[in-house]
Design a protein around this motif. Structure first.
Motif, short mmCIF file in Angstrom:
data_model
loop_
_atom_site.label_atom_id
_atom_site.label_comp_id
_atom_site.label_asym_id
_atom_site.label_seq_id
_atom_site.Cartn_x
_atom_site.Cartn_y
_atom_site.Cartn_z
N UNK A 23 0.81 -1.22 0.00
CA UNK A 23 0.00 0.00 0.00
C UNK A 23 0.84 1.27 0.00
N UNK A 24 2.13 1.15 0.25
CA UNK A 24 3.02 2.31 0.28
C UNK A 24 3.74 2.55 -1.05
N UNK A 25 3.52 1.69 -2.04
CA UNK A 25 4.15 1.82 -3.35
C UNK A 25 3.24 2.66 -4.24
N UNK A 26 3.70 3.82 -4.64
CA UNK A 26 2.86 4.81 -5.31
C UNK A 26 2.57 4.51 -6.79
N UNK A 27 3.46 3.83 -7.47
CA UNK A 27 3.31 3.59 -8.92
C UNK A 27 1.95 3.01 -9.32
N UNK A 28 1.48 1.94 -8.67
CA UNK A 28 0.19 1.39 -9.12
C UNK A 28 -0.98 2.34 -8.92
N UNK A 29 -0.92 3.21 -7.92
CA UNK A 29 -1.98 4.19 -7.72
C UNK A 29 -2.07 5.12 -8.94
N UNK A 30 -0.92 5.59 -9.38
CA UNK A 30 -0.88 6.51 -10.52
C UNK A 30 -1.35 5.82 -11.80
N UNK A 31 -0.88 4.61 -12.02
CA UNK A 31 -1.28 3.86 -13.22
C UNK A 31 -2.78 3.56 -13.21
N UNK A 32 -3.28 3.15 -12.05
CA UNK A 32 -4.71 2.85 -11.93
C UNK A 32 -5.54 4.12 -12.13
N UNK A 33 -5.05 5.24 -11.63
CA UNK A 33 -5.76 6.51 -11.83
C UNK A 33 -5.90 6.81 -13.31
N UNK A 34 -4.85 6.59 -14.08
CA UNK A 34 -4.90 6.84 -15.52
C UNK A 34 -5.91 5.94 -16.21
N UNK A 35 -5.95 4.67 -15.81
CA UNK A 35 -6.93 3.75 -16.40
C UNK A 35 -8.35 4.15 -16.04
N UNK A 36 -8.57 4.52 -14.79
CA UNK A 36 -9.90 4.95 -14.38
C UNK A 36 -10.33 6.20 -15.16
N UNK A 37 -9.42 7.13 -15.33
CA UNK A 37 -9.74 8.35 -16.08
C UNK A 37 -10.12 8.00 -17.53
N UNK A 38 -9.41 7.06 -18.13
CA UNK A 38 -9.72 6.63 -19.50
C UNK A 38 -11.12 6.03 -19.58
N UNK A 39 -11.55 5.44 -18.49
CA UNK A 39 -12.87 4.79 -18.46
C UNK A 39 -13.96 5.69 -17.87
N UNK A 40 -13.65 6.98 -17.69
CA UNK A 40 -14.65 7.93 -17.21
C UNK A 40 -14.92 7.88 -15.72
N UNK A 41 -14.09 7.19 -14.99
CA UNK A 41 -14.26 7.12 -13.54
C UNK A 41 -13.43 8.22 -12.88
N UNK A 42 -13.83 9.45 -13.14
CA UNK A 42 -13.03 10.61 -12.75
C UNK A 42 -12.87 10.79 -11.25
N UNK A 65 1.14 13.76 -14.62
CA UNK A 65 -0.04 12.94 -14.93
C UNK A 65 -1.30 13.51 -14.29
N UNK A 66 -1.18 13.96 -13.06
CA UNK A 66 -2.32 14.57 -12.39
C UNK A 66 -2.71 15.87 -13.10
N UNK A 67 -1.71 16.63 -13.53
CA UNK A 67 -1.99 17.83 -14.30
C UNK A 67 -2.75 17.52 -15.59
N UNK A 68 -2.35 16.49 -16.29
CA UNK A 68 -3.04 16.09 -17.52
C UNK A 68 -4.49 15.70 -17.22
N UNK A 69 -4.69 14.99 -16.12
CA UNK A 69 -6.05 14.63 -15.71
C UNK A 69 -6.87 15.88 -15.43
#
Length: 166
Positions: A23-42, A65-69
């Motif tokens: 839960x302390x590894x940040x990379x999957x959070x960022x990657x998952x955020x991008x996938x959710x954004x692509x699927x409209x789960x803003x 990445x957050x800026x792009x979102x």
């Protein structure tokens, strides 16, 4: 990786598993955020972007990445702040430079946008010169080992020094 091959559901599942494992590894959070954004789960995407930044606030890619979102969701002012934070953390972050410049241009902040575009161009020129000359040095070493022609390394070194100074 799976997402690019059309396996979004599998990629989401694997990223959730990665978060469960650490839960302390940040990379999957960022990657998952991008996938959710692509699927409209803003809402989920924003929450995950913020979690990634909470875990690693000095990660320029996460800021970008957050800026792009934020830009895609119509929050240009907040997006620019994230891009500029990415550039502050990593001054040669060319993607953040371009993203900030484009966003500022659409916001009619032409002078600020122009300044960032110029930084981007100078950075790209510097990178191009340095990489091109490093390739020549590698070719020179390979040529010497095989008895081929010698490159004038003194001239080459001075050009690399100039590129680094830019």
């Amino acid at each position: 990786i799976h997402s690019k091959q059309g396996y979004t559901a599998k990629a989401i599942s694997l990223l959730k598993k990665a978060i469960e494992l650490d839960e302390e590894f940040a990379e999957p959070y960022s990657a998952l955020a991008s996938l959710y954004a692509q699927n409209g789960r803003n809402e989920d995407a924003e929450r995950l972007h913020l979690q990634a930044l909470q875990l690693d606030s000095e990660n320029a890619d996460f800021c970008n990445n957050f800026g792009a979102f934020l830009q895609r969701t119509g929050r240009s002012d907040e997006a620019v702040k994230q891009y500029l934070k990415a550039i502050e953390i990593q001054p040669n972050h060319t993607v953040a430079l371009v993203n900030a410049a484009r966003t500022l241009k659409t916001m009619k902040h032409t002078k600020k946008a122009e300044t960032l575009y110029k930084r981007y161009v100078l950075q790209r020129q510097s990178d191009s010169r340095t990489h091109r000359h490093r390739d020549i040095v590698t070719d020179d070493r390979n040529n010497r080992e095989s008895g081929g022609p010698k490159v004038h390394t003194k001239r080459l070194t001075s050009r690399v020094d100039i590129a680094i100074q830019l």
